[in-house]
Design a protein around this motif. Sequence first.
Motif, PDB file in Angstrom:
ATOM      1  N   GLN A  25      -3.028  53.565 -42.688  1.00  0.00           N
ATOM      2  CA  GLN A  25      -1.870  53.328 -43.544  1.00  0.00           C
ATOM      3  C   GLN A  25      -2.149  52.114 -44.413  1.00  0.00           C
ATOM      4  O   GLN A  25      -2.494  51.045 -43.914  1.00  0.00           O
ATOM      5  CB  GLN A  25      -0.631  53.105 -42.703  1.00  0.00           C
ATOM      6  CG  GLN A  25       0.623  53.042 -43.503  1.00  0.00           C
ATOM      7  CD  GLN A  25       1.837  52.891 -42.617  1.00  0.00           C
ATOM      8  OE1 GLN A  25       1.721  52.540 -41.454  1.00  0.00           O
ATOM      9  NE2 GLN A  25       2.991  53.133 -43.175  1.00  0.00           N
ATOM     10  N   GLN A  26      -2.018  52.307 -45.709  1.00  0.00           N
ATOM     11  CA  GLN A  26      -2.302  51.227 -46.637  1.00  0.00           C
ATOM     12  C   GLN A  26      -1.047  50.383 -46.828  1.00  0.00           C
ATOM     13  O   GLN A  26       0.066  50.881 -46.820  1.00  0.00           O
ATOM     14  CB  GLN A  26      -2.742  51.795 -47.981  1.00  0.00           C
ATOM     15  CG  GLN A  26      -4.014  52.601 -47.892  1.00  0.00           C
ATOM     16  CD  GLN A  26      -4.328  53.257 -49.226  1.00  0.00           C
ATOM     17  OE1 GLN A  26      -3.545  53.201 -50.152  1.00  0.00           O
ATOM     18  NE2 GLN A  26      -5.484  53.877 -49.305  1.00  0.00           N
ATOM     19  N   GLU A  27      -1.260  49.083 -46.998  1.00  0.00           N
ATOM     20  CA  GLU A  27      -0.146  48.186 -47.269  1.00  0.00           C
ATOM     21  C   GLU A  27       0.354  48.440 -48.684  1.00  0.00           C
ATOM     22  O   GLU A  27      -0.419  48.541 -49.625  1.00  0.00           O
ATOM     23  CB  GLU A  27      -0.597  46.735 -47.132  1.00  0.00           C
ATOM     24  CG  GLU A  27      -0.900  46.329 -45.713  1.00  0.00           C
ATOM     25  CD  GLU A  27       0.343  46.329 -44.842  1.00  0.00           C
ATOM     26  OE1 GLU A  27       1.410  45.917 -45.321  1.00  0.00           O
ATOM     27  OE2 GLU A  27       0.229  46.756 -43.690  1.00  0.00           O
ATOM     28  N   GLN A  28       1.660  48.539 -48.820  1.00  0.00           N
ATOM     29  CA  GLN A  28       2.252  48.792 -50.122  1.00  0.00           C
ATOM     30  C   GLN A  28       3.256  47.702 -50.434  1.00  0.00           C
ATOM     31  O   GLN A  28       3.899  47.147 -49.545  1.00  0.00           O
ATOM     32  CB  GLN A  28       2.961  50.142 -50.129  1.00  0.00           C
ATOM     33  CG  GLN A  28       2.055  51.309 -49.924  1.00  0.00           C
ATOM     34  CD  GLN A  28       2.848  52.609 -49.856  1.00  0.00           C
ATOM     35  OE1 GLN A  28       4.067  52.592 -49.869  1.00  0.00           O
ATOM     36  NE2 GLN A  28       2.156  53.703 -49.796  1.00  0.00           N
ATOM     37  N   ASP A  29       3.392  47.406 -51.718  1.00  0.00           N
ATOM     38  CA  ASP A  29       4.399  46.453 -52.141  1.00  0.00           C
ATOM     39  C   ASP A  29       5.774  47.098 -52.016  1.00  0.00           C
ATOM     40  O   ASP A  29       5.946  48.276 -52.294  1.00  0.00           O
ATOM     41  CB  ASP A  29       4.167  46.035 -53.592  1.00  0.00           C
ATOM     42  CG  ASP A  29       2.888  45.226 -53.753  1.00  0.00           C
ATOM     43  OD1 ASP A  29       2.471  44.603 -52.763  1.00  0.00           O
ATOM     44  OD2 ASP A  29       2.325  45.227 -54.858  1.00  0.00           O
ATOM     45  N   ILE A  30       6.743  46.300 -51.618  1.00  0.00           N
ATOM     46  CA  ILE A  30       8.104  46.810 -51.495  1.00  0.00           C
ATOM     47  C   ILE A  30       8.734  46.800 -52.890  1.00  0.00           C
ATOM     48  O   ILE A  30       8.811  45.746 -53.532  1.00  0.00           O
ATOM     49  CB  ILE A  30       8.924  45.954 -50.521  1.00  0.00           C
ATOM     50  CG1 ILE A  30       8.295  46.022 -49.130  1.00  0.00           C
ATOM     51  CG2 ILE A  30      10.367  46.415 -50.488  1.00  0.00           C
ATOM     52  CD1 ILE A  30       8.936  45.115 -48.117  1.00  0.00           C
ATOM     53  N   ALA A  99      10.511  53.685 -44.363  1.00  0.00           N
ATOM     54  CA  ALA A  99       9.194  53.196 -44.777  1.00  0.00           C
ATOM     55  C   ALA A  99       8.966  51.792 -44.230  1.00  0.00           C
ATOM     56  O   ALA A  99       7.859  51.448 -43.799  1.00  0.00           O
ATOM     57  CB  ALA A  99       9.080  53.207 -46.296  1.00  0.00           C
ATOM     58  N   TRP A 100      10.002  50.959 -44.239  1.00  0.00           N
ATOM     59  CA  TRP A 100       9.889  49.604 -43.696  1.00  0.00           C
ATOM     60  C   TRP A 100       9.639  49.637 -42.197  1.00  0.00           C
ATOM     61  O   TRP A 100       8.865  48.830 -41.681  1.00  0.00           O
ATOM     62  CB  TRP A 100      11.178  48.844 -44.022  1.00  0.00           C
ATOM     63  CG  TRP A 100      11.239  47.487 -43.424  1.00  0.00           C
ATOM     64  CD1 TRP A 100      10.545  46.376 -43.814  1.00  0.00           C
ATOM     65  CD2 TRP A 100      12.027  47.092 -42.297  1.00  0.00           C
ATOM     66  NE1 TRP A 100      10.877  45.324 -43.009  1.00  0.00           N
ATOM     67  CE2 TRP A 100      11.782  45.741 -42.059  1.00  0.00           C
ATOM     68  CE3 TRP A 100      12.924  47.766 -41.474  1.00  0.00           C
ATOM     69  CZ2 TRP A 100      12.388  45.035 -41.041  1.00  0.00           C
ATOM     70  CZ3 TRP A 100      13.539  47.066 -40.458  1.00  0.00           C
ATOM     71  CH2 TRP A 100      13.265  45.712 -40.255  1.00  0.00           C
ATOM     72  N   GLY A 105       5.587  59.744 -42.225  1.00  0.00           N
ATOM     73  CA  GLY A 105       6.101  60.627 -43.265  1.00  0.00           C
ATOM     74  C   GLY A 105       6.921  59.923 -44.330  1.00  0.00           C
ATOM     75  O   GLY A 105       7.320  60.545 -45.306  1.00  0.00           O
ATOM     76  N   TYR A 106       7.201  58.638 -44.148  1.00  0.00           N
ATOM     77  CA  TYR A 106       7.962  57.882 -45.135  1.00  0.00           C
ATOM     78  C   TYR A 106       7.074  56.797 -45.724  1.00  0.00           C
ATOM     79  O   TYR A 106       6.305  56.156 -45.020  1.00  0.00           O
ATOM     80  CB  TYR A 106       9.203  57.241 -44.509  1.00  0.00           C
ATOM     81  CG  TYR A 106      10.260  58.234 -44.134  1.00  0.00           C
ATOM     82  CD1 TYR A 106      11.203  58.651 -45.057  1.00  0.00           C
ATOM     83  CD2 TYR A 106      10.316  58.768 -42.850  1.00  0.00           C
ATOM     84  CE1 TYR A 106      12.176  59.563 -44.720  1.00  0.00           C
ATOM     85  CE2 TYR A 106      11.291  59.681 -42.504  1.00  0.00           C
ATOM     86  CZ  TYR A 106      12.217  60.073 -43.449  1.00  0.00           C
ATOM     87  OH  TYR A 106      13.179  60.989 -43.111  1.00  0.00           O
ATOM     88  N   SER A 107       7.199  56.593 -47.027  1.00  0.00           N
ATOM     89  CA  SER A 107       6.388  55.606 -47.713  1.00  0.00           C
ATOM     90  C   SER A 107       7.193  55.026 -48.874  1.00  0.00           C
ATOM     91  O   SER A 107       8.055  55.708 -49.447  1.00  0.00           O
ATOM     92  CB  SER A 107       5.118  56.275 -48.244  1.00  0.00           C
ATOM     93  OG  SER A 107       4.450  55.434 -49.139  1.00  0.00           O
ATOM     94  N   PHE A 108       6.904  53.779 -49.219  1.00  0.00           N
ATOM     95  CA  PHE A 108       7.568  53.177 -50.376  1.00  0.00           C
ATOM     96  C   PHE A 108       7.161  53.878 -51.667  1.00  0.00           C
ATOM     97  O   PHE A 108       7.856  53.766 -52.675  1.00  0.00           O
ATOM     98  CB  PHE A 108       7.244  51.686 -50.476  1.00  0.00           C
ATOM     99  CG  PHE A 108       7.953  50.869 -49.434  1.00  0.00           C
ATOM    100  CD1 PHE A 108       9.325  50.789 -49.410  1.00  0.00           C
ATOM    101  CD2 PHE A 108       7.242  50.181 -48.480  1.00  0.00           C
ATOM    102  CE1 PHE A 108       9.993  50.044 -48.451  1.00  0.00           C
ATOM    103  CE2 PHE A 108       7.886  49.417 -47.528  1.00  0.00           C
ATOM    104  CZ  PHE A 108       9.264  49.347 -47.507  1.00  0.00           C
ATOM    105  N   ALA A 109       6.066  54.616 -51.653  1.00  0.00           N
ATOM    106  CA  ALA A 109       5.636  55.351 -52.839  1.00  0.00           C
ATOM    107  C   ALA A 109       6.587  56.520 -53.142  1.00  0.00           C
ATOM    108  O   ALA A 109       6.561  57.046 -54.251  1.00  0.00           O
ATOM    109  CB  ALA A 109       4.221  55.881 -52.645  1.00  0.00           C
ATOM    110  N   GLN A 110       7.423  56.912 -52.197  1.00  0.00           N
ATOM    111  CA  GLN A 110       8.383  57.991 -52.428  1.00  0.00           C
ATOM    112  C   GLN A 110       9.593  57.523 -53.242  1.00  0.00           C
ATOM    113  O   GLN A 110      10.364  58.346 -53.716  1.00  0.00           O
ATOM    114  CB  GLN A 110       8.877  58.567 -51.100  1.00  0.00           C
ATOM    115  CG  GLN A 110       7.796  59.261 -50.319  1.00  0.00           C
ATOM    116  CD  GLN A 110       8.277  59.645 -48.927  1.00  0.00           C
ATOM    117  OE1 GLN A 110       9.066  58.928 -48.317  1.00  0.00           O
ATOM    118  NE2 GLN A 110       7.788  60.769 -48.446  1.00  0.00           N
ATOM    119  N   ILE A 111       9.748  56.224 -53.389  1.00  0.00           N
ATOM    120  CA  ILE A 111      10.864  55.684 -54.179  1.00  0.00           C
ATOM    121  C   ILE A 111      10.408  55.580 -55.626  1.00  0.00           C
ATOM    122  O   ILE A 111       9.396  54.957 -55.918  1.00  0.00           O
ATOM    123  CB  ILE A 111      11.279  54.300 -53.641  1.00  0.00           C
ATOM    124  CG1 ILE A 111      11.732  54.415 -52.183  1.00  0.00           C
ATOM    125  CG2 ILE A 111      12.371  53.695 -54.508  1.00  0.00           C
ATOM    126  CD1 ILE A 111      12.012  53.094 -51.533  1.00  0.00           C
TER     127      ILE A 111
END
Length: 115
Positions: A25-30, A99-100, A105-111
């Motif tokens: 899982q890659q770290e993503q910016d919120i 995502a948090w 199955g949930y990611s901040f990229a879905q927003i």
Amino acid sequence: MLSSEEMDEEHRRGVGRDRARLLEQQEQDIPMKPILMAVGFLITGVCLLSVWAAIMTGSIDTQYWWPGQGWKTPALSFFVLGLICFIPGSYTLWIAYNAWRGTHGYSFAQIPNVR
């Protein structure tokens, strides 16, 4: 399917590590701007739906605020606008929360990003 010899060869070359990196899982910016917008939508939707509920229960006198229109027109307006605000706000916050938490199955990229 790979034979055991082919798998050993891939292991020696490090191919398995490359595959494992894809699964990490890659770290993503919120995305703060869309989340703050979703909070605003959710609060607005809850307020509009609360006004709708007050009109429906008779707590708000529609003849005082909207004379001659009855109670159906303002009630329907508050209900529709409340749902238009509440649904996307709550859905976006649900995705952000999961995502948090790191739910699979949930990611901040879905927003969707807002510019």
